[in-house]
Design a protein around this motif. Sequence first.
Motif, mmCIF file in Angstrom:
data_model
loop_
_atom_site.group_PDB
_atom_site.id
_atom_site.type_symbol
_atom_site.label_atom_id
_atom_site.label_comp_id
_atom_site.label_asym_id
_atom_site.label_seq_id
_atom_site.Cartn_x
_atom_site.Cartn_y
_atom_site.Cartn_z
ATOM 1 N N LEU A 91 51.051 44.404 51.790
ATOM 2 C CA LEU A 91 49.716 44.225 51.227
ATOM 3 C C LEU A 91 49.072 42.933 51.707
ATOM 4 O O LEU A 91 47.876 42.898 52.021
ATOM 5 N N LEU A 92 49.848 41.852 51.787
ATOM 6 C CA LEU A 92 49.310 40.588 52.272
ATOM 7 C C LEU A 92 48.902 40.684 53.740
ATOM 8 O O LEU A 92 47.863 40.146 54.145
ATOM 9 N N THR A 93 49.708 41.390 54.529
ATOM 10 C CA THR A 93 49.388 41.566 55.953
ATOM 11 C C THR A 93 48.103 42.357 56.122
ATOM 12 O O THR A 93 47.220 41.990 56.911
ATOM 13 N N ILE A 94 47.985 43.450 55.357
ATOM 14 C CA ILE A 94 46.769 44.259 55.423
ATOM 15 C C ILE A 94 45.553 43.449 55.002
ATOM 16 O O ILE A 94 44.480 43.511 55.614
ATOM 17 N N SER A 95 45.724 42.648 53.935
ATOM 18 C CA SER A 95 44.616 41.827 53.448
ATOM 19 C C SER A 95 44.168 40.819 54.503
ATOM 20 O O SER A 95 42.972 40.608 54.709
#
Length: 221
Positions: A12-16
């Motif tokens: 999720l952090l990478t996508i964000s």
Amino acid sequence: MIRAVMGLILILLTISLVLHLPTVQSFITGKVAQYLSETTHGNISIEGIYFSIWNGITIDQIRVRDPQDEEVLFAGQVQLNPNLWSLILGAPEIQQLELRDTKAKLQVDDDGLNIQFLIEGFSSDSTESEPVEESEFSLTINNILIQNVEFEYASLPDSIQLDLVVDDLEILDLSISTNPNNIFGDDISINGLRVDILSKGKPDQSDEFQLPPLNFGSGFE
């Protein structure tokens, strides 16, 4: 279990982080506008779609024109702040939904509604005769704030026009569910509501109403 949760958080952090890149946001904005225009056969433009971990999704300058290039909707800004964990759990919850500087026009003429292209664009083309089992869907919006809205309704066959202006509209704890269909809100307040009606019986005269601030605090359904 802990590894799975940490892996999900990392994804999720990478996508964000990727969604924060200006080039990615510009690409998504163009693709969304192109998809909507091709689906509806209208002309839909979006100035920008922006993603933020803290502020959710912000959409600027949405403009919708029909196939004859007549404007039916303009929204200055839409801000959506979803609860990400609720999306993962399958029970979507939106913490805040804000809509600002909006103009909408609904018109009826001999050919029908001016938004018919939107209805047909998002309608299913399926011709199957077998009944489809309705799935249950629920959505909770904790706070809806709508500011500076102008709505125009015109019926050309009946020669009736209605103009509605709202300065501020706030709805708290709105719940929407299907199967059964239900809409419930805990509180609604309206400020700066003005209504102007022009009919064929009074071609040179309109009836204008300006209401005081309204509040419905015991819930509505």
